[in-house]
Design a protein around this motif. Sequence first.
Motif, PDB file in Angstrom:
ATOM      1  N   HIS A 121       1.004  -1.274  -0.121  1.00 12.28           N
ATOM      2  CA  HIS A 121       0.060   0.059  -0.215  1.00 12.28           C
ATOM      3  C   HIS A 121       0.999   1.240  -0.014  1.00 12.28           C
ATOM      4  O   HIS A 121       0.244   2.172   0.350  1.00 12.28           O
ATOM      5  N   GLY A 122       2.180   1.011  -0.235  1.00 13.67           N
ATOM      6  CA  GLY A 122       3.020   2.232  -0.285  1.00 13.67           C
ATOM      7  C   GLY A 122       2.673   3.215  -1.259  1.00 13.67           C
ATOM      8  O   GLY A 122       3.130   4.422  -1.258  1.00 13.67           O
ATOM      9  N   HIS A 123       2.106   2.860  -2.566  1.00  9.39           N
ATOM     10  CA  HIS A 123       1.451   3.865  -3.541  1.00  9.39           C
ATOM     11  C   HIS A 123       0.308   4.511  -3.196  1.00  9.39           C
ATOM     12  O   HIS A 123       0.068   5.560  -3.940  1.00  9.39           O
ATOM     13  N   LEU A 124      -0.408   4.256  -2.034  1.00  9.45           N
ATOM     14  CA  LEU A 124      -1.566   4.640  -1.722  1.00  9.45           C
ATOM     15  C   LEU A 124      -1.653   5.525  -0.255  1.00  9.45           C
ATOM     16  O   LEU A 124      -2.195   6.668  -0.464  1.00  9.45           O
ATOM     17  N   THR A 125      -0.745   4.958   0.615  1.00  9.40           N
ATOM     18  CA  THR A 125      -0.984   5.641   1.987  1.00  9.40           C
ATOM     19  C   THR A 125       0.575   5.825   2.478  1.00  9.40           C
ATOM     20  O   THR A 125       1.599   5.174   1.548  1.00  9.40           O
ATOM     21  N   PRO A 126       1.082   6.791   3.328  1.00 11.27           N
ATOM     22  CA  PRO A 126       2.206   6.781   3.791  1.00 11.27           C
ATOM     23  C   PRO A 126       2.940   5.321   4.319  1.00 11.27           C
ATOM     24  O   PRO A 126       2.242   4.409   4.855  1.00 11.27           O
ATOM     25  N   GLY A 127       4.286   5.118   3.990  1.00 12.61           N
ATOM     26  CA  GLY A 127       4.700   3.959   4.122  1.00 12.61           C
ATOM     27  C   GLY A 127       5.432   3.451   2.740  1.00 12.61           C
ATOM     28  O   GLY A 127       5.847   4.258   1.903  1.00 12.61           O
ATOM     29  N   GLY A 128       5.476   2.234   2.524  1.00 12.22           N
ATOM     30  CA  GLY A 128       6.442   1.727   1.425  1.00 12.22           C
ATOM     31  C   GLY A 128       7.538   0.731   1.760  1.00 12.22           C
ATOM     32  O   GLY A 128       7.386   0.154   2.740  1.00 12.22           O
ATOM     33  N   GLY A 129       8.512   0.707   0.907  1.00 16.53           N
ATOM     34  CA  GLY A 129       9.291  -0.308   0.829  1.00 16.53           C
ATOM     35  C   GLY A 129      10.271  -0.449   1.866  1.00 16.53           C
ATOM     36  O   GLY A 129      10.584  -1.271   2.708  1.00 16.53           O
ATOM     37  N   PHE A 130      10.945   0.848   2.291  1.00 18.30           N
ATOM     38  CA  PHE A 130      11.665   0.826   3.336  1.00 18.30           C
ATOM     39  C   PHE A 130      11.077   0.638   4.692  1.00 18.30           C
ATOM     40  O   PHE A 130      11.667   0.092   5.619  1.00 18.30           O
ATOM     41  N   GLN A 131      10.060   1.352   4.905  1.00 19.36           N
ATOM     42  CA  GLN A 131       9.415   1.338   6.139  1.00 19.36           C
ATOM     43  C   GLN A 131       8.857  -0.393   6.599  1.00 19.36           C
ATOM     44  O   GLN A 131       8.969  -1.023   7.565  1.00 19.36           O
ATOM     45  N   GLY A 132       8.201  -0.756   5.412  1.00 19.32           N
ATOM     46  CA  GLY A 132       7.861  -2.436   5.489  1.00 19.32           C
ATOM     47  C   GLY A 132       9.149  -3.272   5.614  1.00 19.32           C
ATOM     48  O   GLY A 132       8.972  -4.232   6.274  1.00 19.32           O
ATOM     49  N   GLY A 133      10.203  -2.977   4.795  1.00 18.90           N
ATOM     50  CA  GLY A 133      11.274  -3.740   4.972  1.00 18.90           C
ATOM     51  C   GLY A 133      11.991  -3.750   6.249  1.00 18.90           C
ATOM     52  O   GLY A 133      12.266  -4.899   6.931  1.00 18.90           O
ATOM     53  N   VAL A 134      11.912  -2.802   7.006  1.00 23.03           N
ATOM     54  CA  VAL A 134      12.245  -2.737   8.526  1.00 23.03           C
ATOM     55  C   VAL A 134      11.654  -3.568   9.255  1.00 23.03           C
ATOM     56  O   VAL A 134      11.924  -4.297  10.217  1.00 23.03           O
ATOM     57  N   ILE A 135      10.025  -3.644   9.070  1.00 19.72           N
ATOM     58  CA  ILE A 135       9.312  -4.665   9.896  1.00 19.72           C
ATOM     59  C   ILE A 135       9.434  -6.014   9.371  1.00 19.72           C
ATOM     60  O   ILE A 135       9.321  -6.837  10.413  1.00 19.72           O
ATOM     61  N   LEU A 136       9.688  -6.145   8.306  1.00 20.92           N
ATOM     62  CA  LEU A 136      10.052  -7.554   7.775  1.00 20.92           C
ATOM     63  C   LEU A 136      11.245  -8.112   8.463  1.00 20.92           C
ATOM     64  O   LEU A 136      11.268  -9.339   9.177  1.00 20.92           O
ATOM     65  N   ALA A 137      12.265  -7.296   8.757  1.00 18.57           N
ATOM     66  CA  ALA A 137      13.470  -7.483   9.475  1.00 18.57           C
ATOM     67  C   ALA A 137      13.255  -7.829  10.944  1.00 18.57           C
ATOM     68  O   ALA A 137      13.658  -8.597  11.572  1.00 18.57           O
ATOM     69  N   ALA A 138      12.420  -6.936  11.355  1.00 22.36           N
ATOM     70  CA  ALA A 138      12.152  -7.140  12.836  1.00 22.36           C
ATOM     71  C   ALA A 138      11.263  -8.511  13.112  1.00 22.36           C
ATOM     72  O   ALA A 138      11.525  -9.164  14.240  1.00 22.36           O
ATOM     73  N   ALA A 139      10.629  -8.835  12.253  1.00 23.17           N
ATOM     74  CA  ALA A 139       9.795 -10.031  12.284  1.00 23.17           C
ATOM     75  C   ALA A 139      10.802 -11.399  12.448  1.00 23.17           C
ATOM     76  O   ALA A 139      10.630 -12.329  12.900  1.00 23.17           O
TER      77      ALA A 139
END
Length: 228
Positions: A121-139
């Motif tokens: 949803h990075g192209h629709l709302t604030p966020g994207g690959g960098f933010q989501g990638g950090v969460i995946l790394a934390a997972a």
Amino acid sequence: MMMRNLASLLFAGGLGFLLCVLVGGLDFGNLPMVAGGLIQSEAPAQVGTANIVTAVVLGYRGIDTLGELSILFASAAAAGLVLGRRRTAADKEPEGGFILRAGGDLLFPLLLVVGFYIIFHGHLTPGGGFQGGVILAAAFFLPLLARPGSSLNHAGLSFIEGLAGAGFILIGLWALWQGGEFLQPMLERGVLGELLSAGTLPLLYLAVGLKVGAELAGLLAHLAEADE
């Protein structure tokens, strides 16, 4: 000593005069935001993304984003070379308590869902690959905190990282092959505000998210496995 003080005084006076001239030439309260205004007005139609930041990061300055990914890769690779070592049987540490292990098992799938949701949803709302990638790394790092004796599959992380980076570059080369600019959005732009829109921008953000997640997860794993 006197000459040095005089030179310092002249330099400070000249710098102050230059700053006064620059400040005096500014038209306060009426900033000419030419580039920002054009992007805000033209990006939805040109790129097809509801999130203007995504249009800038992946569309108008996509080559800079590729440079940022290269810097992150170099940093993670250097840290891995410095901290990386093989874990032996003597290095095994006791697992965490039941609550920590159960919490890690519960949060792992939730963090995956949240991470991929932010990426897609990075192209629709604030966020994207960098933010989501950090969460995946934390997972993927969270189970290491609950089970210190375990380790991540660094070969698999390297494969994902390389595949994502190659995919990002190939999408940019595809745009060049079609006669456009490097990383110019391809495919149909779709309907503004819908999930399947903005052409190849969601694919680029997916590549960014997987690459950032793999690099940070590997770096955190190296830090966890290093000697204290």
